[in-house]
Design an enzyme around this catalytic site. Structure first.
Site, mmCIF file in Angstrom:
data_model
loop_
_atom_site.group_PDB
_atom_site.id
_atom_site.type_symbol
_atom_site.label_atom_id
_atom_site.label_comp_id
_atom_site.label_asym_id
_atom_site.label_seq_id
_atom_site.Cartn_x
_atom_site.Cartn_y
_atom_site.Cartn_z
ATOM 1 N N CYS A 185 -3.500 -3.744 4.093
ATOM 2 C CA CYS A 185 -2.529 -4.738 4.584
ATOM 3 C C CYS A 185 -2.837 -6.152 4.102
ATOM 4 O O CYS A 185 -2.095 -7.088 4.396
ATOM 5 C CB CYS A 185 -2.471 -4.705 6.114
ATOM 6 N N GLU A 228 0.847 -1.184 0.000
ATOM 7 C CA GLU A 228 0.000 0.000 0.000
ATOM 8 C C GLU A 228 0.889 1.243 0.000
ATOM 9 O O GLU A 228 0.463 2.327 0.347
ATOM 10 C CB GLU A 228 -0.973 -0.009 1.170
ATOM 11 N N HIS A 271 -2.122 -10.545 11.658
ATOM 12 C CA HIS A 271 -1.697 -9.249 11.140
ATOM 13 C C HIS A 271 -1.368 -8.379 12.357
ATOM 14 O O HIS A 271 -2.130 -8.344 13.321
ATOM 15 C CB HIS A 271 -2.828 -8.633 10.303
HETATM 16 N N1 COA Z 1 1.034 2.119 30.652
HETATM 17 C C1 COA Z 1 0.556 0.976 30.073
HETATM 18 N N2 COA Z 1 -0.452 0.969 29.155
HETATM 19 C C2 COA Z 1 -0.993 2.154 28.816
HETATM 20 C C3 COA Z 1 -0.531 3.365 29.381
HETATM 21 C C4 COA Z 1 0.530 3.316 30.317
HETATM 22 N N3 COA Z 1 1.020 4.410 30.888
HETATM 23 N N4 COA Z 1 -1.246 4.370 28.829
HETATM 24 C C5 COA Z 1 -2.119 3.806 27.958
HETATM 25 N N5 COA Z 1 -1.962 2.472 27.952
HETATM 26 C C6 COA Z 1 -2.693 1.481 27.163
HETATM 27 C C7 COA Z 1 -4.171 1.764 27.059
HETATM 28 O O1 COA Z 1 -4.885 1.279 28.175
HETATM 29 C C8 COA Z 1 -4.530 1.026 25.778
HETATM 30 O O2 COA Z 1 -4.663 -0.346 26.046
HETATM 31 P P1 COA Z 1 -6.013 -1.137 25.603
HETATM 32 O O3 COA Z 1 -6.115 -0.950 24.115
HETATM 33 O O4 COA Z 1 -5.717 -2.546 25.981
HETATM 34 O O5 COA Z 1 -7.110 -0.488 26.339
HETATM 35 C C9 COA Z 1 -3.268 1.183 24.909
HETATM 36 O O6 COA Z 1 -2.212 1.565 25.830
HETATM 37 C C10 COA Z 1 -3.387 2.268 23.865
HETATM 38 O O7 COA Z 1 -3.820 3.439 24.497
HETATM 39 P P2 COA Z 1 -4.840 4.417 23.787
HETATM 40 O O8 COA Z 1 -5.124 5.519 24.691
HETATM 41 O O9 COA Z 1 -5.979 3.625 23.223
HETATM 42 O O10 COA Z 1 -3.881 4.899 22.589
HETATM 43 P P3 COA Z 1 -4.113 5.895 21.392
HETATM 44 O O11 COA Z 1 -5.283 6.770 21.581
HETATM 45 O O12 COA Z 1 -2.781 6.556 21.243
HETATM 46 O O13 COA Z 1 -4.410 4.957 20.135
HETATM 47 C C11 COA Z 1 -4.105 3.301 18.439
HETATM 48 C C12 COA Z 1 -3.853 3.668 19.909
HETATM 49 C C13 COA Z 1 -3.629 1.887 18.177
HETATM 50 C C14 COA Z 1 -5.586 3.404 18.120
HETATM 51 C C15 COA Z 1 -3.284 4.271 17.565
HETATM 52 O O14 COA Z 1 -1.939 4.032 17.786
HETATM 53 C C16 COA Z 1 -3.584 4.164 16.075
HETATM 54 O O15 COA Z 1 -4.440 4.839 15.566
HETATM 55 N N6 COA Z 1 -2.808 3.302 15.348
HETATM 56 C C17 COA Z 1 -2.935 3.125 13.926
HETATM 57 C C18 COA Z 1 -4.146 2.274 13.508
HETATM 58 C C19 COA Z 1 -4.015 0.852 13.787
HETATM 59 O O16 COA Z 1 -2.933 0.366 14.025
HETATM 60 N N7 COA Z 1 -5.139 0.117 13.698
HETATM 61 C C20 COA Z 1 -5.190 -1.295 13.986
HETATM 62 C C21 COA Z 1 -6.146 -2.090 13.162
HETATM 63 S S1 COA Z 1 -5.578 -2.301 11.506
#
Ligand code: COA
Length: 416
Positions: free
Chosen positions: A113, A81, A237
Site C-alpha cells: 500500500c 499492488e 493509511h
Molecule cells: N460489536 C462491536 N465490535 C466488535 C464486535 C461486535 N459484535 N465483535 C468484534 N468486535 C470488534 C473487536 O473487539 C475488534 O476490535 P479491536 O480491534 O478494537 O479489539 C474488531 O471488532 C475486530 O474483531 P476481530 O475479532 O479482531 O476481527 P477479525 O479476527 O475478523 O480480524 C482483521 C480483523 C482486521 C485482522 C481482519 O479483518 C484482517 O485480517 N484484515 C486484513 C488485514 C488488514 O487490514 N491489516 C491492517 C494493517 S495493513
C-alpha cells in the site's frame, strides 16, 4: 514555488455491497463490521472494470479539468499492488488510453500500500526539477481476499489520481513538507505471491507492524523536521477505518498527550473523521486509501482547509512506513465526491460472490463475461486474447460525459 498536489480525483467501481448484508450472510453481528472495523459499504468491480480502467477513469477526469496541462505531462507513475502483468506496467496502458505525450516517463511502483506515496514523492522531486511540466500520480487497486476469510469484509476497489506541479499557493491544493520520516522493516504481514490472485495476510500481526511503523516513522520525522506544532487534521493509511482510530490513539499516546477516552473521541471527530467517511463507503483501496481520505477531507471541509496543516501516514506491508505533513493551499474548489457514491448500484451478497469468483476465474482461464452496460463506459476491459489484455476507450461515452454536467453522469468525480 513548490512542487505540490494541484488537484485530485477519485474513481470507484459501479457496484457496492452493504456490510450489514455481508454480516447477515456470514452469520456475524453487523456491529462488528460497523463499529469493530468501521466499514459500511464495500466497492465491487463489474467484469469490465479492473485496475487499469479505474485508473484511466480517475486520471481522465483529472485531465479533463486541466486541459492546458495535458500536453505537458512528462511523468506518469502508477502505484499499485494489483498489477495486471509481471512486466508491462499499468502506466503504459494509461499512456495510450489517455493520449499522453510521447515524451513521458511511464512506469509502475510497487511496495504494497506504500506504492502511491513512493510515486508521489518521486513526482514531487521530478516536478521540482522541471517546474514547467506536470506529473500524474495514480493509485489503483482492487483489494481481494478469499471469501469467508477474516479479510473479506475489508475489501474494496478504486483509484485516486493526483496532478503534481510547481505552483504558487493560490493554485495548489496541498504542499507537502520538505522532510519525511521513513522506516523500512522486512516482515511477512501481508503479501501476494505471484501465483495467487488473493492476498495472504496475518491480520493481527499486520496491525502491530503498522502501529510500530507509525511510531518509528514519526520519530524519524521529528528528528528531521523542526516543526512540532500539532496538525489540524490527520490522514492515515486505511485498510479498514477502525485502523485510523488505533493509529491516532497510538500516536497521541506516543506523543504523551494523555487524552482520556472521552477527549480522544472528540479530537478524533474533529481531526480524523472529516476525511474518513469516504473510506467507510468504498472500502480498502490499498495504495489509494490515504489519498482517498484526502479527497474525503476536501469534500467535507472545503474552504475551511485554507492554510491548514495536516499530517499524513502511509504504510505498506512488507514493510515501509512514511510520516509527513502538508499545508493546504487556496485551490479548494467546490467538491462533488458524493456523486461518485450516487452513481453506484447496490448488489446483493449473491451477486458480489458471483463477481468475486468470476474475477478470480478470469485470471486463471482468461474468459470474461462482459456486461453490456460496461461497453457504454469511457474505459472497459474487454478480456484477454493471445495473452494480451484488451481495453476499449469509448470516445462516444467520453464525449457525452464531457458534454453533460459532471455532477449528473460521470463515474469519476472531482473530489476537490
Ligand atoms: N460489536 C462491536 N465490535 C466488535 C464486535 C461486535 N459484535 N465483535 C468484534 N468486535 C470488534 C473487536 O473487539 C475488534 O476490535 P479491536 O480491534 O478494537 O479489539 C474488531 O471488532 C475486530 O474483531 P476481530 O475479532 O479482531 O476481527 P477479525 O479476527 O475478523 O480480524 C482483521 C480483523 C482486521 C485482522 C481482519 O479483518 C484482517 O485480517 N484484515 C486484513 C488485514 C488488514 O487490514 N491489516 C491492517 C494493517 S495493513
Amino acid at each position: 514555488m513548490d512542487a505540490a498536489i494541484l488537484d485530485v480525483s477519485v474513481a470507484t467501481p459501479k457496484y457496492y455491497v452493504k456490510h450489514e448484508e455481508l454480516a447477515k450472510a456470514r452469520g456475524i453481528d453487523p456491529d462488528k463490521y460497523r463499529y469493530g472495523l468501521g466499514c459500511w459499504e464495500m466497492a465491487v468491480c463489474s467484469p469490465g472494470e479492473d485496475a487499469v480502467t479505474l485508473a484511466a477513469q480517475a486520471a481522465f477526469d483529472l485531465l479533463q479539468r486541466h486541459p492546458n496541462v495535458a500536453d505537458q505531462i512528462g511523468l506518469c507513475v502508477v502505484g499499485t499492488e494489483s498489477g495486471v502483468d509481471q512486466a508491462k506496467p499499468i502506466a503504459i496502458y494509461l499512456h495510450q488510453l489517455l493520449n499522453l505525450p510521447k515524451s513521458c516517463r511511464a512506469f509502475e511502483v510497487k511496495h504494497a500500500c506504500y506504492g502511491g506515496t513512493a510515486g508521489l514523492q518521486m513526482a514531487r522531486a521530478w516536478t521540482q526539477q522541471h517546474p514547467k511540466r506536470y506529473a500524474l500520480v495514480i493509485t489503483t487497486d482492487i483489494a481481494r481476499y478469499e471469501r469467508y476469510s477474516p479479510g473479506e469484509s475489508t475489501q474494496g476497489a478504486g483509484a485516486v489520481a493526483m496532478l503534481i506541479g510547481s505552483a504558487a499557493a493560490e493554485q495548489t491544493l496541498l504542499t507537502l513538507s520538505k522532510e519525511s520520516g521513513v522506516h523500512a522493516n522486512e516482515v511477512y504481514d501481508f503479501w501476494r505471491p505471484t501465483y495467487q490472485s488473493t492476498a495472504q495476510v496475518k491480520g493481527k500481526f499486520s496491525i502491530s507492524c503498522y502501529l510500530d511503523g507509525l511510531v518509528e516513522a514519526f520519530e524519524d520525522y521529528k528528528a528531521r523536521e523542526n516543526d512540532h506544532t500539532e496538525p489540524d487534521y490527520f490522514l492515515f493509511h486505511v485498510p479498514f477505518p477502525r485502523m485510523a482510530r488505533k493509529a491516532f490513539r497510538r500516536l497521541s499516546d506516543h506523543k504523551g498527550l494523555n487524552y482520556s477516552d472521552e477527549m480522544i473521541e472528540n479530537v478524533f471527530e474533529n481531526k480524523v473523521e472529516p476525511g474518513l467517511w469516504i473510506n467507510r463507503r468504498i472500502g480498502n483501496i490499498y495504495t489509494g486509501s490515504l489519498y482517498l481520505m484526502l479527497a474525503g477531507l476536501c469534500e467535507r471541509e472545503g474552504e475551511k482547509l485554507r492554510d491548514k496543516r495536516i499530517a499524513l501516514f502511509s504504510y505498506g506491508s512488507g514493510s515501509c512506513s512514511e510520516y509527513f505533513t502538508g499545508t493546504f493551499g487556496h485551490n479548494l474548489p467546490k467538491p462533488h465526491l458524493h456523486n461518485i457514491l450516487n452513481w453506484r448500484k447496490e448488489v446483493d451478497v449473491a451477486t458480489y460472490e458471483q463477481l468475486h469468483d468470476e474475477a478470480l476465474a478470469m485470471e486463471r482461464n482468461q474468459s470474461l463475461r462482459i456486461e453490456l452496460e460496461d461497453l457504454q463506459h469511457p474505459f472497459t476491459f474487454l478480456g484477454i486474447r493471445d495473452h494480451e489484455r484488451i481495453y476499449k476507450r469509448n470516445d462516444l461515452a467520453i464525449q457525452s460525459t464531457s458534454a453533460k454536467d459532471n455532477d449528473s453522469i460521470s463515474p469519476t468525480i472531482r473530489a476537490c
